[in-house]
Design a protein around this motif. Structure first.
Motif, PDB file in Angstrom:
ATOM      1  N   GLY A  27       1.087  -1.173  -0.054  1.00 24.60           N
ATOM      2  CA  GLY A  27       0.091  -0.299  -0.226  1.00 24.60           C
ATOM      3  C   GLY A  27       0.805   1.309  -0.119  1.00 24.60           C
ATOM      4  N   PRO A  28       0.384   2.776   0.160  1.00 27.36           N
ATOM      5  CA  PRO A  28       0.637   3.626  -0.102  1.00 27.36           C
ATOM      6  C   PRO A  28       1.688   4.477   1.191  1.00 27.36           C
ATOM      7  CG  PRO A  28      -1.391   4.041   0.204  1.00 27.36           C
ATOM      8  CD  PRO A  28      -1.329   2.523   0.126  1.00 27.36           C
ATOM      9  N   GLY A  29       0.995   3.292   2.092  1.00 28.84           N
ATOM     10  CA  GLY A  29       1.680   3.891   3.478  1.00 28.84           C
ATOM     11  C   GLY A  29       1.004   3.540   4.756  1.00 28.84           C
ATOM     12  N   ALA A  52      12.218   0.303  -0.829  1.00 28.44           N
ATOM     13  CA  ALA A  52      12.926   1.907  -0.540  1.00 28.44           C
ATOM     14  C   ALA A  52      11.425   2.375  -0.349  1.00 28.44           C
ATOM     15  CB  ALA A  52      13.429   2.959  -1.366  1.00 28.44           C
ATOM     16  N   LEU A  53      10.457   2.108  -0.832  1.00 28.36           N
ATOM     17  CA  LEU A  53       8.529   2.705  -1.034  1.00 28.36           C
ATOM     18  C   LEU A  53       8.134   2.427   0.139  1.00 28.36           C
ATOM     19  CD1 LEU A  53       7.468   3.294  -3.788  1.00 28.36           C
ATOM     20  CD2 LEU A  53       7.650   5.395  -2.579  1.00 28.36           C
ATOM     21  N   VAL A  54       8.823   1.377   1.420  1.00 25.48           N
ATOM     22  CA  VAL A  54       7.609   0.470   1.511  1.00 25.48           C
ATOM     23  C   VAL A  54       7.622   0.968   3.054  1.00 25.48           C
ATOM     24  CG1 VAL A  54       7.767  -1.203   2.750  1.00 25.48           C
ATOM     25  CG2 VAL A  54       7.740  -1.525   1.526  1.00 25.48           C
ATOM     26  N   PHE A 110       3.726  -0.124 -11.961  1.00 23.54           N
ATOM     27  CA  PHE A 110       4.808   0.171 -12.250  1.00 23.54           C
ATOM     28  C   PHE A 110       5.576  -0.302 -10.775  1.00 23.54           C
ATOM     29  CE2 PHE A 110       1.973   3.506 -13.603  1.00 23.54           C
ATOM     30  CZ  PHE A 110       1.907   3.039 -15.627  1.00 23.54           C
ATOM     31  N   GLY A 111       5.879  -1.824 -10.925  1.00 20.95           N
ATOM     32  CA  GLY A 111       6.481  -1.767  -9.784  1.00 20.95           C
ATOM     33  C   GLY A 111       7.288  -3.036  -9.786  1.00 20.95           C
ATOM     34  N   ARG A 112       7.483  -3.073 -11.465  1.00 19.14           N
ATOM     35  CA  ARG A 112       8.329  -4.633 -11.402  1.00 19.14           C
ATOM     36  C   ARG A 112       7.873  -5.034 -11.043  1.00 19.14           C
ATOM     37  NH1 ARG A 112      13.931  -1.347 -13.109  1.00 19.14           N
ATOM     38  NH2 ARG A 112      14.085  -2.777 -14.509  1.00 19.14           N
ATOM     39  N   VAL A 133      -2.417  -2.184  -2.368  1.00 19.24           N
ATOM     40  CA  VAL A 133      -3.603  -0.458  -2.904  1.00 19.24           C
ATOM     41  C   VAL A 133      -2.738  -0.094  -3.468  1.00 19.24           C
ATOM     42  CG1 VAL A 133      -4.244   1.778  -1.460  1.00 19.24           C
ATOM     43  CG2 VAL A 133      -4.912  -0.280  -0.325  1.00 19.24           C
ATOM     44  N   THR A 134      -3.118   0.407  -4.735  1.00 13.19           N
ATOM     45  CA  THR A 134      -2.243   1.273  -5.424  1.00 13.19           C
ATOM     46  C   THR A 134      -1.687   2.805  -5.019  1.00 13.19           C
ATOM     47  OG1 THR A 134      -0.795   1.893  -7.757  1.00 13.19           O
ATOM     48  CG2 THR A 134      -3.594   1.807  -7.440  1.00 13.19           C
ATOM     49  N   ALA A 135      -0.521   3.528  -5.144  1.00 15.12           N
ATOM     50  CA  ALA A 135      -0.854   5.177  -4.507  1.00 15.12           C
ATOM     51  C   ALA A 135      -1.488   5.489  -5.809  1.00 15.12           C
ATOM     52  CB  ALA A 135       0.794   5.436  -4.764  1.00 15.12           C
ATOM     53  N   VAL A 213      -0.487  17.700  -7.113  1.00 18.03           N
ATOM     54  CA  VAL A 213       0.265  16.928  -6.980  1.00 18.03           C
ATOM     55  C   VAL A 213       0.717  16.605  -5.002  1.00 18.03           C
ATOM     56  CG1 VAL A 213       3.180  16.884  -6.546  1.00 18.03           C
ATOM     57  CG2 VAL A 213       2.064  18.382  -8.735  1.00 18.03           C
ATOM     58  N   VAL A 214      -0.023  15.618  -5.392  1.00 16.56           N
ATOM     59  CA  VAL A 214       0.070  14.464  -3.694  1.00 16.56           C
ATOM     60  C   VAL A 214       1.155  13.313  -3.183  1.00 16.56           C
ATOM     61  CG1 VAL A 214      -1.361  13.249  -2.208  1.00 16.56           C
ATOM     62  CG2 VAL A 214      -2.369  14.470  -4.431  1.00 16.56           C
ATOM     63  N   SER A 215       2.163  14.607  -2.032  1.00 15.22           N
ATOM     64  CA  SER A 215       3.704  13.731  -1.812  1.00 15.22           C
ATOM     65  C   SER A 215       3.585  12.911  -0.400  1.00 15.22           C
ATOM     66  CB  SER A 215       4.276  15.342  -1.779  1.00 15.22           C
ATOM     67  OG  SER A 215       5.319  14.802  -1.322  1.00 15.22           O
ATOM     68  N   ARG A 216       3.675  12.099  -0.405  1.00 12.78           N
ATOM     69  CA  ARG A 216       3.834  10.778   0.963  1.00 12.78           C
ATOM     70  C   ARG A 216       2.621  10.639   1.177  1.00 12.78           C
ATOM     71  NH1 ARG A 216       8.905  14.287   2.627  1.00 12.78           N
ATOM     72  NH2 ARG A 216       6.907  15.994   3.120  1.00 12.78           N
ATOM     73  N   ALA A 217       1.732  10.755   0.114  1.00 13.10           N
ATOM     74  CA  ALA A 217       0.428  10.284   0.464  1.00 13.10           C
ATOM     75  C   ALA A 217       0.036   9.546   1.047  1.00 13.10           C
ATOM     76  CB  ALA A 217      -0.875   9.715  -0.730  1.00 13.10           C
ATOM     77  N   PRO A 243       9.321  13.895  -3.012  1.00 14.89           N
ATOM     78  CA  PRO A 243       8.986  12.435  -3.116  1.00 14.89           C
ATOM     79  C   PRO A 243       8.805  11.457  -2.988  1.00 14.89           C
ATOM     80  CG  PRO A 243      10.981  12.617  -3.754  1.00 14.89           C
ATOM     81  CD  PRO A 243      11.083  13.729  -2.775  1.00 14.89           C
ATOM     82  N   PRO A 244       8.516  10.253  -2.710  1.00 11.53           N
ATOM     83  CA  PRO A 244       7.541  10.312  -3.356  1.00 11.53           C
ATOM     84  C   PRO A 244       5.724  10.905  -4.211  1.00 11.53           C
ATOM     85  CG  PRO A 244       6.800   8.255  -2.209  1.00 11.53           C
ATOM     86  CD  PRO A 244       8.175   9.887  -1.504  1.00 11.53           C
ATOM     87  N   ALA A 245       5.946  11.713  -5.065  1.00  8.72           N
ATOM     88  CA  ALA A 245       4.434  11.983  -5.259  1.00  8.72           C
ATOM     89  C   ALA A 245       3.761  11.959  -6.973  1.00  8.72           C
ATOM     90  CB  ALA A 245       4.544  13.489  -5.577  1.00  8.72           C
ATOM     91  N   LEU A 246       2.541  11.522  -6.757  1.00  9.84           N
ATOM     92  CA  LEU A 246       1.308  11.592  -7.972  1.00  9.84           C
ATOM     93  C   LEU A 246       1.288  12.659  -8.063  1.00  9.84           C
ATOM     94  CD1 LEU A 246      -0.310   9.166  -5.486  1.00  9.84           C
ATOM     95  CD2 LEU A 246       0.887   8.591  -8.276  1.00  9.84           C
ATOM     96  N   LEU A 247       1.448  13.505  -9.870  1.00  9.92           N
ATOM     97  CA  LEU A 247       0.744  14.500 -10.386  1.00  9.92           C
ATOM     98  C   LEU A 247      -1.231  13.669 -10.566  1.00  9.92           C
ATOM     99  CD1 LEU A 247      -0.217  16.674 -12.091  1.00  9.92           C
ATOM    100  CD2 LEU A 247       1.292  16.287 -13.786  1.00  9.92           C
TER     101      LEU A 247
HETATM  102  N1  SAH Z   1       3.844  -0.087  -6.691  1.00  6.69           N
HETATM  103  C1  SAH Z   1       3.221   1.278  -6.355  1.00  6.69           C
HETATM  104  C2  SAH Z   1       4.522   2.189  -7.958  1.00  6.69           C
HETATM  105  C3  SAH Z   1       5.389   2.274  -7.730  1.00  6.69           C
HETATM  106  S1  SAH Z   1       6.135   3.269  -8.969  1.00  6.69           S
HETATM  107  C4  SAH Z   1       2.126   1.758  -6.697  1.00  6.69           C
HETATM  108  O1  SAH Z   1       1.154   0.766  -6.997  1.00  6.69           O
HETATM  109  O2  SAH Z   1       1.117   2.632  -6.055  1.00  6.69           O
HETATM  110  C5  SAH Z   1       6.550   4.605  -6.862  1.00  6.69           C
HETATM  111  C6  SAH Z   1       5.877   5.674  -7.681  1.00  6.69           C
HETATM  112  O3  SAH Z   1       4.766   5.587  -7.516  1.00  6.69           O
HETATM  113  C7  SAH Z   1       6.361   7.371  -6.802  1.00  6.69           C
HETATM  114  O4  SAH Z   1       7.610   7.907  -7.812  1.00  6.69           O
HETATM  115  C8  SAH Z   1       5.157   7.623  -7.126  1.00  6.69           C
HETATM  116  O5  SAH Z   1       4.541   8.509  -7.903  1.00  6.69           O
HETATM  117  C9  SAH Z   1       4.442   6.755  -6.230  1.00  6.69           C
HETATM  118  N2  SAH Z   1       4.050   6.589  -4.924  1.00  6.69           N
HETATM  119  C10 SAH Z   1       4.213   6.063  -4.272  1.00  6.69           C
HETATM  120  N3  SAH Z   1       4.167   5.623  -3.117  1.00  6.69           N
HETATM  121  C11 SAH Z   1       3.722   7.266  -2.857  1.00  6.69           C
HETATM  122  C12 SAH Z   1       2.540   8.158  -1.456  1.00  6.69           C
HETATM  123  N4  SAH Z   1       2.799   7.172  -0.334  1.00  6.69           N
HETATM  124  N5  SAH Z   1       2.498   8.887  -2.345  1.00  6.69           N
HETATM  125  C13 SAH Z   1       2.950   9.583  -3.028  1.00  6.69           C
HETATM  126  N6  SAH Z   1       2.713   8.880  -4.426  1.00  6.69           N
HETATM  127  C14 SAH Z   1       3.717   7.822  -4.697  1.00  6.69           C
END
Ligand code: SAH
Length: 265
Positions: A27-29, A52-54, A110-112, A133-135, A213-217, A243-247
């Motif tokens: 999930g996103p956070g 790194a995003l977890v 987009f997570g490979r 849950v995708t960001a 632009v949503v950062s660290r959602a 970062p990480p941020a979405l548009l």
């Molecule tokens: N697999 C992830 C995406 C990985 S690509 C997913 O499904 O969410 C990495 C990108 O995801 C970041 O550059 C950013 O655009 C977005 N992202 C991931 N977590 C985020 C968060 N908590 N807040 C905002 N953007 C996020």
């Protein structure tokens, strides 16, 4: 007469077999957004290979005694090659461990995750995919922005802003996107926002169209910058968005004015 209330039962969850790999979305956070399967995997894994995003709150749920290995790709910073990650997953599974590959958001967005799953099939390693849950959906929900709303859009497109060399991907059909998707959600586009805006404007989208632009959602440090496509690059530069941020571009952004519900604790 009302029907009797059924007894609640926890779902029976599959065994995390030694020698297998689970590709799990974190999930996103907010750790509350983990699925039951993800929590089950965290409670049973021998080794957790994480992105790194977890979120640290999710990593704190790893079973005591399990090993944590950080292996994530992060734009701009030194990160292991994808083949190195694939090789590591195969190696750990062959040691007979329960390997949890933990990725931000959803592993197949987009997570490979697809590349990792293919490498596991090639090596004959049993695996399971646990969607997260995708960001671009859940993260935006925490910003009070629904990706679809009846009066706004009947389609949404998810787009990556990251091609080879850290520039915009080549081969994006900007005219098609601009015409076909009233709502556009860009991942990994923070450093390319000026180019994204320029492409969309050239393809006919309006300068006054709402964008956010949503950062660290869905984390305690979430920030949301609401602007327009015309002012996007300038406003984001002035605000020094992290970062990480979405548009997200489209009329749904306006709903945030009324739907901004989330207050981090
Ligand atoms: N697999 C992830 C995406 C990985 S690509 C997913 O499904 O969410 C990495 C990108 O995801 C970041 O550059 C950013 O655009 C977005 N992202 C991931 N977590 C985020 C968060 N908590 N807040 C905002 N953007 C996020």
């Amino acid at each position: 007469m009302s029907a009797p209330i059924p007894e609640t039962t926890a779902p029976s969850l599959p065994d995390f077999a030694p020698g297998s790999v689970w590709l799990v979305g974190a999930g996103p956070g907010d750790p509350g957004l983990l699925t039951l399967l993800a929590a089950h995997a965290l409670a049973h894994a021998d080794v957790v290979v994480h992105d790194a995003l977890v979120d640290p709150g999710v990593l704190a749920m790893v079973r005591p005694g399990a090993r944590l290995e950080g292996m994530g790709k992060r734009g701009g910073l030194a990160s292991p090659a994808q083949t190195e990650i694939n090789t590591r997953l195969v190696e750990l599974a062959r040691q007979g461990l329960r390997v949890l590959r933990l990725k931000g958001g959803d592993p197949f967005v987009f997570g490979r995750g697809a590349e990792e799953a293919l490498a596991l099939t090639e090596a004959d390693i049993p695996f399971r995919v646990v969607p997260g849950v995708t960001a671009g959906v859940g993260g935006l929900a925490y910003a009070g922005i629904p990706v679809t709303a009846r009066d706004c859009n009947s389609a949404v497109a998810f787009v990556t802003g990251h091609g080879q060399e850290g520039t915009l991907p080549t081969g994006v059909d900007w005219d098609g996107l601009a015409r076909g998707a009233p709502v556009l959600v860009f991942y990994m586009a923070l450093r390319q926002l000026d180019q994204v805006a320029a492409h969309l404007l050239a393809a006919g989208r309006g300068r006054d169209e709402p964008a956010a632009v949503v950062s660290r959602a869905a984390t305690p440090r979430q920030t949301v910058l609401v602007t327009t496509l015309g002012r996007l690059a300038e406003d984001v530069a002035a605000a020094a968005v992290e970062p990480p941020a979405l548009l997200v571009v489209g009329k749904v952004v306006d709903l945030r004015r009324t739907l901004d519900w989330w207050r981090p604790v």
